[in-house]
Design a protein around this motif. Structure first.
Motif, PDB file in Angstrom:
ATOM      1  N   MET A 234       0.797  -1.148  -0.176  1.00  0.00           N
ATOM      2  CA  MET A 234       0.004   0.339  -0.135  1.00  0.00           C
ATOM      3  C   MET A 234       0.736   1.631   0.108  1.00  0.00           C
ATOM      4  N   SER A 235       0.384   1.833  -0.530  1.00  0.00           N
ATOM      5  CA  SER A 235       1.333   3.470  -0.927  1.00  0.00           C
ATOM      6  C   SER A 235       0.270   4.165  -1.322  1.00  0.00           C
ATOM      7  N   GLU A 236       0.850   5.518  -0.416  1.00  0.00           N
ATOM      8  CA  GLU A 236      -0.411   6.729  -0.137  1.00  0.00           C
ATOM      9  C   GLU A 236       0.284   8.089  -2.369  1.00  0.00           C
ATOM     10  N   THR A 237      -0.569   7.961  -2.082  1.00  0.00           N
ATOM     11  CA  THR A 237      -0.972   8.761  -3.488  1.00  0.00           C
ATOM     12  C   THR A 237      -0.056  10.327  -3.626  1.00  0.00           C
ATOM     13  N   SER A 238       0.148  10.984  -4.123  1.00  0.00           N
ATOM     14  CA  SER A 238       1.248  11.520  -4.399  1.00  0.00           C
ATOM     15  C   SER A 238      -0.349  13.298  -4.522  1.00  0.00           C
ATOM     16  N   ALA A 239      -1.804  13.053  -4.976  1.00  0.00           N
ATOM     17  CA  ALA A 239      -2.281  14.553  -5.159  1.00  0.00           C
ATOM     18  C   ALA A 239      -3.339  13.813  -3.454  1.00  0.00           C
ATOM     19  N   PRO A 240      -3.627  14.777  -2.943  1.00  0.00           N
ATOM     20  CA  PRO A 240      -4.478  15.191  -2.088  1.00  0.00           C
ATOM     21  C   PRO A 240      -5.959  14.380  -2.473  1.00  0.00           C
ATOM     22  N   ALA A 241      -6.428  14.086  -1.707  1.00  0.00           N
ATOM     23  CA  ALA A 241      -7.853  13.325  -1.758  1.00  0.00           C
ATOM     24  C   ALA A 241      -8.876  14.298  -1.684  1.00  0.00           C
ATOM     25  N   GLU A 242      -9.090  15.819  -1.901  1.00  0.00           N
ATOM     26  CA  GLU A 242      -9.915  16.570  -2.305  1.00  0.00           C
ATOM     27  C   GLU A 242      -9.693  16.683  -3.989  1.00  0.00           C
ATOM     28  N   ASP A 243      -7.984  16.356  -4.518  1.00  0.00           N
ATOM     29  CA  ASP A 243      -8.081  16.884  -6.493  1.00  0.00           C
ATOM     30  C   ASP A 243      -8.300  15.480  -6.429  1.00  0.00           C
ATOM     31  N   LEU A 244      -8.376  13.894  -5.909  1.00  0.00           N
ATOM     32  CA  LEU A 244      -8.508  13.113  -6.825  1.00  0.00           C
ATOM     33  C   LEU A 244     -10.335  13.367  -6.828  1.00  0.00           C
TER      34      LEU A 244
ATOM     35  N   ILE B 198     -17.457   4.289 -22.052  1.00  0.00           N
ATOM     36  CA  ILE B 198     -17.434   3.541 -20.347  1.00  0.00           C
ATOM     37  C   ILE B 198     -15.848   2.694 -20.327  1.00  0.00           C
ATOM     38  N   ASP B 199     -15.511   3.028 -22.005  1.00  0.00           N
ATOM     39  CA  ASP B 199     -13.324   2.248 -21.670  1.00  0.00           C
ATOM     40  C   ASP B 199     -13.065   3.151 -21.909  1.00  0.00           C
ATOM     41  N   ASN B 200     -13.070   4.756 -21.987  1.00  0.00           N
ATOM     42  CA  ASN B 200     -12.569   5.777 -21.982  1.00  0.00           C
ATOM     43  C   ASN B 200     -11.475   5.574 -20.124  1.00  0.00           C
ATOM     44  N   LEU B 201     -12.056   4.824 -19.147  1.00  0.00           N
ATOM     45  CA  LEU B 201     -11.575   4.849 -18.155  1.00  0.00           C
ATOM     46  C   LEU B 201      -9.924   4.077 -18.909  1.00  0.00           C
ATOM     47  N   LEU B 202     -10.093   3.198 -19.688  1.00  0.00           N
ATOM     48  CA  LEU B 202      -8.711   3.260 -19.748  1.00  0.00           C
ATOM     49  C   LEU B 202      -7.949   3.106 -20.231  1.00  0.00           C
ATOM     50  N   ASP B 203      -7.906   4.777 -20.630  1.00  0.00           N
ATOM     51  CA  ASP B 203      -7.499   5.873 -21.229  1.00  0.00           C
ATOM     52  C   ASP B 203      -5.964   6.365 -20.181  1.00  0.00           C
ATOM     53  N   TYR B 204      -6.837   5.764 -18.675  1.00  0.00           N
ATOM     54  CA  TYR B 204      -5.915   6.488 -17.815  1.00  0.00           C
ATOM     55  C   TYR B 204      -4.877   4.888 -17.073  1.00  0.00           C
ATOM     56  N   ARG B 205      -3.533   4.710 -17.492  1.00  0.00           N
ATOM     57  CA  ARG B 205      -2.780   3.376 -16.377  1.00  0.00           C
ATOM     58  C   ARG B 205      -2.452   3.136 -15.700  1.00  0.00           C
ATOM     59  N   SER B 206      -2.496   4.874 -14.484  1.00  0.00           N
ATOM     60  CA  SER B 206      -2.706   4.293 -13.465  1.00  0.00           C
ATOM     61  C   SER B 206      -3.314   4.658 -12.517  1.00  0.00           C
ATOM     62  N   TRP B 207      -3.811   3.705 -11.759  1.00  0.00           N
ATOM     63  CA  TRP B 207      -4.957   4.157 -10.852  1.00  0.00           C
ATOM     64  C   TRP B 207      -4.437   4.820  -9.133  1.00  0.00           C
ATOM     65  N   THR B 208      -5.582   5.475  -8.880  1.00  0.00           N
ATOM     66  CA  THR B 208      -5.229   5.471  -6.930  1.00  0.00           C
ATOM     67  C   THR B 208      -6.835   5.150  -6.643  1.00  0.00           C
ATOM     68  N   LEU B 209      -6.474   3.446  -5.487  1.00  0.00           N
ATOM     69  CA  LEU B 209      -7.949   3.319  -5.461  1.00  0.00           C
ATOM     70  C   LEU B 209      -7.767   3.266  -4.231  1.00  0.00           C
TER      71      LEU B 209
ATOM     72  N   GLN C 226      -2.088   2.022  -5.034  1.00  0.00           N
ATOM     73  CA  GLN C 226      -1.812   3.097  -6.214  1.00  0.00           C
ATOM     74  C   GLN C 226      -1.439   1.557  -7.395  1.00  0.00           C
ATOM     75  N   VAL C 227      -2.523   1.418  -8.423  1.00  0.00           N
ATOM     76  CA  VAL C 227      -1.937   0.459  -9.376  1.00  0.00           C
ATOM     77  C   VAL C 227      -2.117   0.654 -10.715  1.00  0.00           C
ATOM     78  N   GLN C 228      -1.082  -0.439 -11.183  1.00  0.00           N
ATOM     79  CA  GLN C 228      -1.114   0.281 -12.825  1.00  0.00           C
ATOM     80  C   GLN C 228      -1.721  -1.113 -13.388  1.00  0.00           C
ATOM     81  N   VAL C 229      -2.579  -0.391 -14.471  1.00  0.00           N
ATOM     82  CA  VAL C 229      -3.285  -0.926 -15.586  1.00  0.00           C
ATOM     83  C   VAL C 229      -2.401  -1.495 -16.534  1.00  0.00           C
ATOM     84  N   ILE C 230      -2.450  -3.141 -16.473  1.00  0.00           N
ATOM     85  CA  ILE C 230      -1.819  -3.661 -17.716  1.00  0.00           C
ATOM     86  C   ILE C 230      -2.445  -3.824 -19.411  1.00  0.00           C
TER      87      ILE C 230
END
Length: 178
Positions: A1-11, A36-47, A55-59
């Motif tokens: 588990m890691s912290e996101t670099s963006a503040p929570a209010e910017d997510l 719906i597949d526009n979500l896949l344009d973002y390969r780094s997700w903050t969960l 933090q996860v990476q979409v393959i």
């Protein structure tokens, strides 16, 4: 588990992992983007699930019916994937593409004061609903509003006359008795 670099209010939440798919660790995702597949344009997700952030990476990913099926880096079996269920998928707001003038993201409309043609405060935009015909603004009462009624207003050019994000206001042509 890691912290996101963006503040929570910017997510901004753009989807949610709803279940696992198959035995190889894929996850089913409900996307809040259109299409719906526009979500896949973002390969780094903050969960985010409650206070937990990852933090996860979409393959890779694909549309399957009305959901997406995604493969996440480091998630190779069903048991590991199960641990990702119920996480919201977030991205920093500044990654969203710029819109043309007069176009708005839903999150920009939430919280705007809704004022009718007579200058009466009807309430604030709480959220929007997607319907087959047009989107609908859910306007809830607030301090200083005309009354304590919740209103559903069509998000159409006929109803919404002006949006001023700087002033935090939306002017509408709407009968307060509706």
């Amino acid at each position: 588990m890691s912290e996101t670099s963006a503040p929570a209010e910017d997510l901004l939440v753009i989807g949610k992992i709803v279940s696992v798919h198959g035995v190889r660790g894929d996850v089913k995702v409900y996307s809040f983007t259109d299409p719906i597949d526009n979500l896949l344009d973002y390969r780094s997700w903050t969960l985010r699930r409650g206070e937990e952030v990852r933090q996860v990476q979409v393959i890779k990913g694909r549309v399957q019916g009305n959901v997406l099926v995604a493969s996440l880096k480091g998630v190779g079996d069903r048991d590991v994937a199960r641990d990702y269920v119920d996480f919201e998928i977030c991205i920093p707001r500044d990654l969203l593409p710029a819109l043309d003038e007069g176009e708005y993201y839903w999150h920009q409309l939430q919280g705007l004061k809704v004022i009718d043609a007579l200058g009466q405060l009807l309430g604030v935009v709480d959220h929007l609903l997607e319907t087959g015909a047009n989107d609908v603004l859910v306007v809830k009462p607030c301090v200083g509003s005309l009354d304590d009624r919740e209103r559903l207003l069509p998000y159409t050019d006929q109803c919404v006359q002006q949006i001023d994000l700087v002033a935090g206001e939306m002017r509408v042509d709407w009968d307060a008795d509706f």
